[in-house]
Design a protein around this motif. Sequence first.
Motif, PDB file in Angstrom:
ATOM      1  N   MET A 149      39.548  34.433  41.296  1.00  0.00           N
ATOM      2  CA  MET A 149      40.132  35.722  41.329  1.00  0.00           C
ATOM      3  C   MET A 149      39.888  36.553  40.201  1.00  0.00           C
ATOM      4  N   VAL A 150      39.586  37.933  40.373  1.00  0.00           N
ATOM      5  CA  VAL A 150      39.258  38.690  39.361  1.00  0.00           C
ATOM      6  C   VAL A 150      40.569  39.395  38.918  1.00  0.00           C
ATOM      7  N   LYS A 151      41.023  39.654  37.523  1.00  0.00           N
ATOM      8  CA  LYS A 151      42.127  40.196  36.884  1.00  0.00           C
ATOM      9  C   LYS A 151      41.824  41.639  36.646  1.00  0.00           C
ATOM     10  N   PRO A 152      42.790  42.352  36.906  1.00  0.00           N
ATOM     11  CA  PRO A 152      42.451  43.934  36.640  1.00  0.00           C
ATOM     12  C   PRO A 152      41.928  44.132  35.269  1.00  0.00           C
ATOM     13  N   ASP A 153      42.331  43.380  34.276  1.00  0.00           N
ATOM     14  CA  ASP A 153      41.649  43.639  33.003  1.00  0.00           C
ATOM     15  C   ASP A 153      40.150  43.090  32.986  1.00  0.00           C
ATOM     16  N   GLN A 154      39.689  42.387  33.734  1.00  0.00           N
ATOM     17  CA  GLN A 154      38.317  41.883  33.756  1.00  0.00           C
ATOM     18  C   GLN A 154      37.571  43.134  34.651  1.00  0.00           C
ATOM     19  N   VAL A 155      38.158  43.591  35.728  1.00  0.00           N
ATOM     20  CA  VAL A 155      37.546  44.905  36.293  1.00  0.00           C
ATOM     21  C   VAL A 155      37.260  45.972  35.183  1.00  0.00           C
ATOM     22  N   GLU A 156      38.375  46.090  34.358  1.00  0.00           N
ATOM     23  CA  GLU A 156      38.272  47.203  33.303  1.00  0.00           C
ATOM     24  C   GLU A 156      37.281  46.900  32.582  1.00  0.00           C
ATOM     25  N   ALA A 157      37.048  45.655  31.760  1.00  0.00           N
ATOM     26  CA  ALA A 157      35.943  45.106  31.005  1.00  0.00           C
ATOM     27  C   ALA A 157      34.696  45.382  31.615  1.00  0.00           C
ATOM     28  N   MET A 158      34.473  45.215  32.835  1.00  0.00           N
ATOM     29  CA  MET A 158      32.983  45.321  33.467  1.00  0.00           C
ATOM     30  C   MET A 158      32.641  46.797  33.660  1.00  0.00           C
ATOM     31  N   ILE A 159      33.755  47.628  33.821  1.00  0.00           N
ATOM     32  CA  ILE A 159      33.402  49.157  33.974  1.00  0.00           C
ATOM     33  C   ILE A 159      33.452  49.652  32.363  1.00  0.00           C
ATOM     34  N   LYS A 160      33.907  49.042  31.484  1.00  0.00           N
ATOM     35  CA  LYS A 160      33.810  49.501  30.141  1.00  0.00           C
ATOM     36  C   LYS A 160      32.479  49.137  29.418  1.00  0.00           C
ATOM     37  N   ASN A 197      31.969  38.604  46.418  1.00  0.00           N
ATOM     38  CA  ASN A 197      33.083  38.994  47.307  1.00  0.00           C
ATOM     39  C   ASN A 197      34.081  38.401  46.153  1.00  0.00           C
ATOM     40  N   ALA A 198      34.066  38.289  44.923  1.00  0.00           N
ATOM     41  CA  ALA A 198      35.197  38.428  43.882  1.00  0.00           C
ATOM     42  C   ALA A 198      36.134  39.611  44.106  1.00  0.00           C
ATOM     43  N   ILE A 199      35.586  40.795  44.238  1.00  0.00           N
ATOM     44  CA  ILE A 199      36.109  41.966  44.460  1.00  0.00           C
ATOM     45  C   ILE A 199      35.696  42.231  46.031  1.00  0.00           C
ATOM     46  N   HIS A 200      36.875  42.277  46.871  1.00  0.00           N
ATOM     47  CA  HIS A 200      36.463  42.834  48.217  1.00  0.00           C
ATOM     48  C   HIS A 200      36.315  44.241  48.506  1.00  0.00           C
ATOM     49  N   ALA A 201      37.405  44.927  47.732  1.00  0.00           N
ATOM     50  CA  ALA A 201      37.243  46.337  47.911  1.00  0.00           C
ATOM     51  C   ALA A 201      37.682  47.015  46.615  1.00  0.00           C
ATOM     52  N   LEU A 202      36.975  48.386  46.261  1.00  0.00           N
ATOM     53  CA  LEU A 202      37.512  48.927  45.131  1.00  0.00           C
ATOM     54  C   LEU A 202      37.603  50.524  45.324  1.00  0.00           C
ATOM     55  N   ALA A 203      38.547  51.193  45.357  1.00  0.00           N
ATOM     56  CA  ALA A 203      39.151  52.522  45.741  1.00  0.00           C
ATOM     57  C   ALA A 203      38.975  53.358  44.323  1.00  0.00           C
ATOM     58  N   LEU A 204      38.053  53.975  44.311  1.00  0.00           N
ATOM     59  CA  LEU A 204      37.945  54.844  42.982  1.00  0.00           C
ATOM     60  C   LEU A 204      38.757  56.251  42.842  1.00  0.00           C
ATOM     61  N   LYS A 205      38.822  56.757  41.837  1.00  0.00           N
ATOM     62  CA  LYS A 205      39.254  58.294  41.657  1.00  0.00           C
ATOM     63  C   LYS A 205      38.274  58.270  40.139  1.00  0.00           C
ATOM     64  N   THR A 206      37.440  59.164  40.085  1.00  0.00           N
ATOM     65  CA  THR A 206      36.891  59.493  38.938  1.00  0.00           C
ATOM     66  C   THR A 206      37.029  60.908  38.392  1.00  0.00           C
ATOM     67  N   ASN A 259      47.041  44.808  44.474  1.00  0.00           N
ATOM     68  CA  ASN A 259      48.149  44.172  44.943  1.00  0.00           C
ATOM     69  C   ASN A 259      47.834  42.444  45.305  1.00  0.00           C
ATOM     70  N   ASP A 260      46.784  42.447  45.482  1.00  0.00           N
ATOM     71  CA  ASP A 260      46.347  41.071  46.319  1.00  0.00           C
ATOM     72  C   ASP A 260      45.427  40.057  45.551  1.00  0.00           C
ATOM     73  N   GLY A 261      44.632  40.768  44.169  1.00  0.00           N
ATOM     74  CA  GLY A 261      43.683  39.940  43.709  1.00  0.00           C
ATOM     75  C   GLY A 261      42.287  40.229  44.424  1.00  0.00           C
ATOM     76  N   GLU A 262      42.193  41.086  45.432  1.00  0.00           N
ATOM     77  CA  GLU A 262      40.911  41.216  46.070  1.00  0.00           C
ATOM     78  C   GLU A 262      40.708  42.593  46.462  1.00  0.00           C
ATOM     79  N   HIS A 263      41.482  43.591  46.528  1.00  0.00           N
ATOM     80  CA  HIS A 263      41.321  44.843  46.809  1.00  0.00           C
ATOM     81  C   HIS A 263      42.070  45.586  45.417  1.00  0.00           C
ATOM     82  N   TYR A 264      41.251  46.435  44.961  1.00  0.00           N
ATOM     83  CA  TYR A 264      41.400  47.094  43.647  1.00  0.00           C
ATOM     84  C   TYR A 264      41.461  48.644  43.771  1.00  0.00           C
ATOM     85  N   GLU A 265      42.202  49.421  43.018  1.00  0.00           N
ATOM     86  CA  GLU A 265      42.046  50.827  42.953  1.00  0.00           C
ATOM     87  C   GLU A 265      41.666  51.115  41.284  1.00  0.00           C
TER      88      GLU A 265
END
Length: 84
Positions: free
Chosen positions: A1-12, A62-71, A25-31
């Motif tokens: 499971m990917v943690k939110p801070d790991q997703v943040e690091a990838m983007i950063k 599939n570590a991240i199933h979905a990513l909703a973005l606001k940029t 909310n579930d470790g697969e779907h992110y906003e």
Amino acid sequence: MVKPDQVEAMIKEQLPDAQIQVYTNDGEHYEAVVISAQFEGKNLVQQHQMVYAAVREAMDSNAIHALALKTYTPASWAAAGQPV
């Protein structure tokens, strides 16, 4: 499971100047809310493509199933009434 801070690091890694907030909310779907000056002059699709490029490997596996973005650019974030 990917943690939110790991997703943040990838983007950063792709957008070093970005301010990023990632939620799940579930470790697969992110906003994510991403604010970056690198979005200047880019349309919304191009902005999202830049972020998706940063997390492509995690999405392909599939570590991240979905990513909703606001940029936002810093100016559009401020125009939305948010502090930069």
